[in-house]
Design a protein around this motif. Structure first.
Motif, PDB file in Angstrom:
ATOM      1  N   HIS A   4       0.807  -1.219   0.000  1.00  0.00           N
ATOM      2  CA  HIS A   4       0.000   0.000   0.000  1.00  0.00           C
ATOM      3  C   HIS A   4       0.845   1.275   0.000  1.00  0.00           C
ATOM      4  CE1 HIS A   4      -3.594  -2.314   0.265  1.00  0.00           C
ATOM      5  NE2 HIS A   4      -3.205  -2.891   1.391  1.00  0.00           N
ATOM      6  N   ASP A   5       2.148   1.147  -0.266  1.00  0.00           N
ATOM      7  CA  ASP A   5       3.012   2.331  -0.283  1.00  0.00           C
ATOM      8  C   ASP A   5       2.582   3.341  -1.339  1.00  0.00           C
ATOM      9  OD1 ASP A   5       4.461   1.217   1.773  1.00  0.00           O
ATOM     10  OD2 ASP A   5       6.381   1.197   0.704  1.00  0.00           O
ATOM     11  N   ASP A   6       1.947   2.858  -2.411  1.00  0.00           N
ATOM     12  CA  ASP A   6       1.502   3.786  -3.460  1.00  0.00           C
ATOM     13  C   ASP A   6       0.181   4.473  -3.090  1.00  0.00           C
ATOM     14  OD1 ASP A   6       0.068   1.397  -3.642  1.00  0.00           O
ATOM     15  OD2 ASP A   6      -0.095   1.481  -5.821  1.00  0.00           O
ATOM     16  N   LYS A   7      -0.521   3.962  -2.091  1.00  0.00           N
ATOM     17  CA  LYS A   7      -1.817   4.513  -1.692  1.00  0.00           C
ATOM     18  C   LYS A   7      -1.712   5.353  -0.417  1.00  0.00           C
ATOM     19  CE  LYS A   7      -6.100   2.661  -2.169  1.00  0.00           C
ATOM     20  NZ  LYS A   7      -7.068   1.614  -2.186  1.00  0.00           N
ATOM     21  N   TYR A   8      -0.879   4.899   0.515  1.00  0.00           N
ATOM     22  CA  TYR A   8      -0.708   5.582   1.798  1.00  0.00           C
ATOM     23  C   TYR A   8       0.768   5.870   2.022  1.00  0.00           C
ATOM     24  CZ  TYR A   8      -5.205   3.219   2.559  1.00  0.00           C
ATOM     25  OH  TYR A   8      -6.485   2.735   2.436  1.00  0.00           O
ATOM     26  N   ALA A   9       1.059   7.016   2.614  1.00  0.00           N
ATOM     27  CA  ALA A   9       2.453   7.339   2.943  1.00  0.00           C
ATOM     28  C   ALA A   9       2.868   6.524   4.167  1.00  0.00           C
ATOM     29  CB  ALA A   9       2.587   8.822   3.243  1.00  0.00           C
ATOM     30  N   PRO A  10       3.907   5.690   4.009  1.00  0.00           N
ATOM     31  CA  PRO A  10       4.348   4.924   5.181  1.00  0.00           C
ATOM     32  C   PRO A  10       4.936   5.852   6.244  1.00  0.00           C
ATOM     33  CG  PRO A  10       5.633   4.328   3.213  1.00  0.00           C
ATOM     34  CD  PRO A  10       4.678   5.399   2.819  1.00  0.00           C
ATOM     35  N   LEU A  11       4.712   5.486   7.488  1.00  0.00           N
ATOM     36  CA  LEU A  11       5.326   6.220   8.583  1.00  0.00           C
ATOM     37  C   LEU A  11       6.838   5.967   8.542  1.00  0.00           C
ATOM     38  CD1 LEU A  11       2.690   5.312  11.309  1.00  0.00           C
ATOM     39  CD2 LEU A  11       2.956   7.515  10.153  1.00  0.00           C
ATOM     40  N   PRO A  12       7.631   6.829   9.159  1.00  0.00           N
ATOM     41  CA  PRO A  12       9.082   6.591   9.187  1.00  0.00           C
ATOM     42  C   PRO A  12       9.383   5.234   9.831  1.00  0.00           C
ATOM     43  CG  PRO A  12       8.557   8.793  10.015  1.00  0.00           C
ATOM     44  CD  PRO A  12       7.252   8.051   9.849  1.00  0.00           C
ATOM     45  N   PRO A  13      10.334   4.483   9.264  1.00  0.00           N
ATOM     46  CA  PRO A  13      10.645   3.150   9.813  1.00  0.00           C
ATOM     47  C   PRO A  13      10.906   3.153  11.315  1.00  0.00           C
ATOM     48  CG  PRO A  13      11.776   3.467   7.729  1.00  0.00           C
ATOM     49  CD  PRO A  13      11.135   4.789   8.073  1.00  0.00           C
ATOM     50  N   SER A  14      11.601   4.178  11.819  1.00  0.00           N
ATOM     51  CA  SER A  14      11.897   4.214  13.262  1.00  0.00           C
ATOM     52  C   SER A  14      10.604   4.298  14.081  1.00  0.00           C
ATOM     53  CB  SER A  14      12.812   5.392  13.595  1.00  0.00           C
ATOM     54  OG  SER A  14      12.189   6.617  13.234  1.00  0.00           O
TER      55      SER A  14
ATOM     56  N   LEU B  45       0.285  -0.166  11.888  1.00  0.00           N
ATOM     57  CA  LEU B  45       1.631   0.233  12.291  1.00  0.00           C
ATOM     58  C   LEU B  45       2.365   0.979  11.179  1.00  0.00           C
ATOM     59  CD1 LEU B  45       2.781  -2.979  14.196  1.00  0.00           C
ATOM     60  CD2 LEU B  45       2.385  -0.713  15.192  1.00  0.00           C
ATOM     61  N   ARG B  46       2.299   0.480   9.951  1.00  0.00           N
ATOM     62  CA  ARG B  46       3.079   1.074   8.848  1.00  0.00           C
ATOM     63  C   ARG B  46       2.428   2.329   8.267  1.00  0.00           C
ATOM     64  NH1 ARG B  46       7.405   0.086   5.540  1.00  0.00           N
ATOM     65  NH2 ARG B  46       7.226   0.866   3.407  1.00  0.00           N
ATOM     66  N   TYR B  47       1.109   2.313   8.124  1.00  0.00           N
ATOM     67  CA  TYR B  47       0.429   3.407   7.430  1.00  0.00           C
ATOM     68  C   TYR B  47      -0.492   4.246   8.315  1.00  0.00           C
ATOM     69  CZ  TYR B  47       1.801   0.393   3.527  1.00  0.00           C
ATOM     70  OH  TYR B  47       2.509  -0.388   2.648  1.00  0.00           O
ATOM     71  N   GLY B  48      -0.770   3.757   9.517  1.00  0.00           N
ATOM     72  CA  GLY B  48      -1.753   4.439  10.342  1.00  0.00           C
ATOM     73  C   GLY B  48      -3.171   4.162   9.873  1.00  0.00           C
ATOM     74  N   VAL B  49      -3.326   3.116   9.063  1.00  0.00           N
ATOM     75  CA  VAL B  49      -4.625   2.745   8.494  1.00  0.00           C
ATOM     76  C   VAL B  49      -4.860   1.264   8.775  1.00  0.00           C
ATOM     77  CG1 VAL B  49      -5.951   2.508   6.367  1.00  0.00           C
ATOM     78  CG2 VAL B  49      -4.426   4.458   6.650  1.00  0.00           C
ATOM     79  N   SER B  50      -5.967   0.959   9.435  1.00  0.00           N
ATOM     80  CA  SER B  50      -6.304  -0.434   9.727  1.00  0.00           C
ATOM     81  C   SER B  50      -7.092  -1.001   8.558  1.00  0.00           C
ATOM     82  CB  SER B  50      -7.142  -0.488  11.012  1.00  0.00           C
ATOM     83  OG  SER B  50      -7.534  -1.807  11.279  1.00  0.00           O
ATOM     84  N   ARG B  51      -6.475  -1.927   7.831  1.00  0.00           N
ATOM     85  CA  ARG B  51      -7.184  -2.555   6.709  1.00  0.00           C
ATOM     86  C   ARG B  51      -6.643  -3.951   6.467  1.00  0.00           C
ATOM     87  NH1 ARG B  51      -6.497  -0.024   1.013  1.00  0.00           N
ATOM     88  NH2 ARG B  51      -7.213  -2.068   0.437  1.00  0.00           N
ATOM     89  N   SER B  52      -7.516  -4.788   5.905  1.00  0.00           N
ATOM     90  CA  SER B  52      -7.136  -6.151   5.568  1.00  0.00           C
ATOM     91  C   SER B  52      -7.713  -6.488   4.204  1.00  0.00           C
ATOM     92  CB  SER B  52      -7.656  -7.143   6.610  1.00  0.00           C
ATOM     93  OG  SER B  52      -7.435  -8.474   6.171  1.00  0.00           O
ATOM     94  N   ASP B  53      -6.849  -6.623   3.234  1.00  0.00           N
ATOM     95  CA  ASP B  53      -7.305  -6.986   1.890  1.00  0.00           C
ATOM     96  C   ASP B  53      -7.881  -8.395   1.872  1.00  0.00           C
ATOM     97  OD1 ASP B  53      -6.504  -4.505   1.043  1.00  0.00           O
ATOM     98  OD2 ASP B  53      -4.637  -5.196   0.151  1.00  0.00           O
ATOM     99  N   GLN B  54      -7.374  -9.276   2.740  1.00  0.00           N
ATOM    100  CA  GLN B  54      -7.924 -10.638   2.792  1.00  0.00           C
ATOM    101  C   GLN B  54      -9.403 -10.593   3.160  1.00  0.00           C
ATOM    102  OE1 GLN B  54      -5.121 -13.908   4.408  1.00  0.00           O
ATOM    103  NE2 GLN B  54      -4.579 -12.061   5.537  1.00  0.00           N
TER     104      GLN B  54
END
Length: 164
Positions: free
Chosen positions: A78-88, A118-127
């Motif tokens: 989802h990196d193309d849809k949501y800005a990932p939070l900084p890795p740290s 954790l990564r995007y601040g967006v809770s989602r599950s494509d499954q």
């Protein structure tokens, strides 16, 4: 082609029998993941029992242990849809949750929701989305089929009545 080497903050997709388990890479070979009671590497169909759990533990374990013999890959899909939070920040948030018991629901609070939060601040599950879409399509197809059968039956009855 060798799988991509995970970097801190990367999402790891682990291919279990019938579904994917998700974790976030935190460095030095470790991942943090949401583990319902039955989520153990290589558990196969018994891991599907996690659907019945209502609590899960946030665990930090070696990726090699979590994956076991199952294949896995880095999948920051989802990196193309949501800005990932900084890795740290991803790693800090993940490690702060280790050891906590959290609510678990297959449809709204599963391991994929957890890592995307954790990564995007967006809770989602494509499954979950894909499964619900598949059910909707199946119900839709069945509905169209039943409507067509009813129409055919109606027209057949009408035709027979006109002949009498």
């Amino acid at each position: 082609m060798a799988p991509a080497t995970p970097r801190p903050g990367d999402l790891i997709e682990i291919f279990r029998l019938g579904y994917e388990h998700w974790a976030v890479y935190v460095g030095d070979g470790y991942v943090v993941h949401l583990a319902p009671p039955s989520e153990i590497a290589g558990a196969g169909p018994s891991s599907l029992l996690s659907a019945l759990a209502d609590k899960a533990i946030v665990k930090k374990e070696l990726l090699s242990v979590v994956a076991g013999t199952d294949k896995y890959r880095v999948n920051n899909k989802h990196d193309d849809k949501y800005a990932p939070l900084p890795p740290s920040k991803v790693v800090q948030q993940a490690e702060a949750l280790v050891g906590q018991e959290v609510p678990y629901k297959l449809t709204s609070d599963n391991c994929e929701h957890f890592v995307n939060q954790l990564r995007y601040g967006v809770s989602r599950s494509d499954q979950v989305t894909d499964a619900l879409l598949a059910v909707g399509v199946t119900v839709g197809v069945l509905g169209v089929g039943l409507a067509a059968a009813n129409l055919f039956s109606f027209l057949l009855n009408r035709s027979q009545q006109e002949k009498q």
